[in-house]
Enzyme design. Structure first.
Site, short mmCIF file in Angstrom:
data_model
loop_
_atom_site.label_atom_id
_atom_site.label_comp_id
_atom_site.label_asym_id
_atom_site.label_seq_id
_atom_site.Cartn_x
_atom_site.Cartn_y
_atom_site.Cartn_z
N GLY A 154 -19.72 -1.61 -12.40
CA GLY A 154 -21.13 -1.45 -12.05
C GLY A 154 -21.29 -0.90 -10.64
O GLY A 154 -20.69 0.11 -10.28
N GLY A 182 -53.72 3.19 -24.97
CA GLY A 182 -52.89 3.21 -26.17
C GLY A 182 -52.13 4.51 -26.33
O GLY A 182 -51.00 4.52 -26.83
N GLU A 215 -26.83 6.00 -9.61
CA GLU A 215 -26.38 6.47 -8.29
C GLU A 215 -26.73 5.47 -7.19
O GLU A 215 -27.14 5.83 -6.10
CB GLU A 215 -26.92 7.86 -7.98
CG GLU A 215 -26.37 8.90 -8.93
CD GLU A 215 -26.34 10.30 -8.37
OE1 GLU A 215 -26.17 10.47 -7.16
OE2 GLU A 215 -26.49 11.23 -9.17
N GLU A 259 -31.03 -2.36 -4.95
CA GLU A 259 -30.41 -3.38 -4.10
C GLU A 259 -29.31 -2.78 -3.22
O GLU A 259 -29.19 -3.11 -2.04
CB GLU A 259 -29.85 -4.51 -4.97
CG GLU A 259 -30.90 -5.37 -5.67
CD GLU A 259 -31.55 -4.68 -6.86
OE1 GLU A 259 -32.62 -5.14 -7.28
OE2 GLU A 259 -30.99 -3.69 -7.37
N PRO A 275 -16.59 -0.24 -16.95
CA PRO A 275 -17.32 -1.30 -17.67
C PRO A 275 -17.53 -2.57 -16.87
O PRO A 275 -18.60 -3.17 -16.94
CB PRO A 275 -16.41 -1.55 -18.89
CG PRO A 275 -15.71 -0.27 -19.12
CD PRO A 275 -15.48 0.31 -17.76
N LEU A 301 -16.72 7.77 -12.45
CA LEU A 301 -16.58 6.74 -11.43
C LEU A 301 -16.81 5.34 -12.00
O LEU A 301 -15.97 4.46 -11.89
CB LEU A 301 -17.57 7.00 -10.29
CG LEU A 301 -17.60 5.97 -9.16
CD1 LEU A 301 -16.28 5.94 -8.40
CD2 LEU A 301 -18.75 6.27 -8.19
#
Length: 385
Positions: free
Chosen positions: A132, A344, A367, A371, A129, A126
Site C-alpha cells: 500500500g 436523482g 500516488e 494522509e 499487495p 511499485l
C-alpha cells in the site's frame, strides 16, 4: 511582477486539447466506461497529437515541451473524462518518465520513441499487495543468475499494465541488502510478454472504468542484466522522485475533474426548473456552485506553483503534496456537490457527474493518499523527521 497569464503556446495547447476532449472524447467515452473497455482509438488519436511525447526531447520522438504542458493537457482531458486522463498521466509520468530520467542512452533509444508516439504504453510497477502506502515494504525480489535478473513477486493496481500496446513494465525489486541492514531496492525493466510475467485479470473498479488496471505476478521471470534502470540500489529513491512529479500531474487531473463538475452544473442549472423557477435562481444552488468554483480556482493555483518550482529546478516536494491534497479534496467535494445539484439525475450514469463522482475518490488515494501528503507537508515544515 506576478503574472498568472499563460504563454500563447500554452494557451494554444489548452485550446487544442479542449477541442479534442469535447468533440472526440465526450460523445463516446460514456459507452466505453459502461462496457469497462479501454478506448484504443482515443489513445491512438492522442498519440498522433503528440500528447504522450509532450515533455520529452525531439531526439526521442517527443514534442520538446515541458511537464507543465502535460499538466495543462491532463486538466483539459479530465474536464471531460478521467479514464482517458489517467491513461495519459500514467503513460507519461509513470511509464516513460523513469526511462527518460534514469535510463541509459541505449534504453532510451530502444523504448522511448514508441512510448512518445503513443503506439506503446509503459507501466510503473511499485505497489504490492501488502505494501500500500509503504512502498519501502517491497517483497518482490530480483537476483542475478548468469547475466540475467530472476524476478519473483507480485504487484497490485498497476495502470496500463495489460493493454494490447503495453511494451514495458518497470518494477521495483529487492536486489540485496545495504550495509546498514536495509533493503537494497532497484528498478528493472521487464518487457511485456516476458516468460514468467503474468498479467492478472483486470480489476472490477468503482471508477476509472475505461482505464486499464491489473495486478502482476513474476514467477522466475528472467530479463537481461542490462535491463537495470538507473543505479543498483537507487530504485526506491528514483521512484520517490518520480512520484513527486506525478503528484503535480494528479493535482492537474483533479483540477480538471473539479472544473468539469462546475461546467456541468452551470449547464444544468440554466435549464432545470423547480417550483416555477430555474434552479440557478435559488441561493442555495448559487452558493454551492460558488464554493465549487472557489475550490477549483485555489487548487489550480496550487498546482501551477508546484509546476513552476519544478521547472525552475527548485525543491518542490512540499508544494507537490499541497497541490495533490488540495486538488483531490476539491475534486471529491465538487463531485459530491454536483451530484447533489443534479438530484436523482446525478445518480444516473447517463450524466457525466455520476461518472465524475465515481472517479473522484481514487484521487485521494492514488500516488500517495491524503494522509501521506499531510505527512510529507509536516516533514517539509520540520514538524517530524
Amino acid at each position: 511582477m506576478i503574472d498568472y497569464r499563460l504563454d500563447e503556446e500554452y494557451e494554444d495547447l489548452r485550446a487544442t486539447v479542449r477541442d479534442f476532449a469535447t468533440s472526440e472524447v465526450a460523445p463516446v467515452i460514456g459507452e466505453f466506461y459502461e462496457r469497462e473497455e479501454f478506448p484504443y482509438e482515443i489513445v491512438r488519436r492522442m498519440g498522433e497529437m503528440g500528447l504522450f511525447g509532450l515533455p520529452f526531447p525531439e531526439a526521442y520522438g517527443g514534442m520538446g515541451g515541458d511537464y507543465f504542458a502535460l499538466c495543462l493537457t491532463l486538466e483539459e482531458l479530465a474536464r471531460v473524462d478521467s479514464s482517458v486522463a489517467i491513461t495519459l498521466e500514467a503513460g507519461v509520468s509513470l511509464g516513460a518518465m523513469p526511462l527518460y530520467r534514469f535510463g541509459t542512452e541505449e534504453q532510451k533509444q530502444r523504448w522511448l520513441p514508441e512510448l512518445c508516439a503513443g503506439r506503446a504504453l509503459g507501466a510503473f510497477g511499485l505497489t504490492e499487495p501488502g505494501g500500500g502506502s509503504d512502498a519501502s515494504a517491497t517483497r518482490t525480489t530480483a537476483t542475478l543468475d548468469g547475466g540475467e535478473w530472476v524476478i519473483n513477486g507480485s504487484k497490485s493496481f498497476i495502470t496500463n499494465s495489460g493493454t494490447d500496446i503495453t511494451s514495458i513494465i518497470t518494477a521495483t525489486a529487492v536486489t540485496g541488502q545495504k550495509p546498514d541492514g536495509r533493503k537494497e531496492i532497484s528498478a528493472i525493466i521487464v518487457p511485456s510478454g516476458t516468460p514468467g510475467l503474468t498479467v492478472q485479470p483486470k480489476y472490477s473498479k468503482v471508477g476509472w472504468n475505461a482505464s486499464d488496471t491489473h495486478g502482476l505476478t513474476f514467477d522466475d521471470c528472467r530479463v537481461p542484466e542490462e535491463n537495470l534502470l538507473g543505479e543498483r540500489g537507487r530504485g526506491y529513491a528514483q521512484f520517490l522522485s518520480i512520484l513527486d512529479e506525478g503528484r503535480v500531474a494528479i493535482a492537474a487531473l483533479s483540477v480538471g475533474l473539479a472544473q468539469g463538475c462546475v461546467d456541468e452544473c452551470l449547464r444544468y442549472v440554466a435549464e432545470r426548473e423547480a417550483f416555477g423557477h430555474k434552479i440557478g435562481e435559488y441561493q442555495a444552488i448559487q452558493f454551492k456552485i460558488a464554493d465549487m468554483e472557489m475550490r477549483t480556482h485555489t487548487a489550480r493555483l496550487a498546482y501551477y506553483q508546484a509546476a513552476a518550482k519544478m521547472l525552475r529546478g527548485e525543491r518542490f516536494k512540499k508544494e507537490a503534496a499541497i497541490a495533490k491534497l488540495a486538488a483531490s479534496n476539491a475534486a471529491m467535494d465538487n463531485a459530491r456537490d454536483a451530484t447533489q445539484i443534479f438530484g436523482g439525475y446525478g445518480f444516473m450514469n447517463e450524466y457525466p457527474v455520476g461518472r465524475f463522482y465515481r472517479d473522484a475518490k481514487i484521487l485521494e488515494v492514488g500516488e500517495g493518499t491524503s494522509e501521506v501528503q499531510r505527512m510529507l507537508i509536516a516533514r517539509e515544515l520540520g514538524v517530524t523527521n
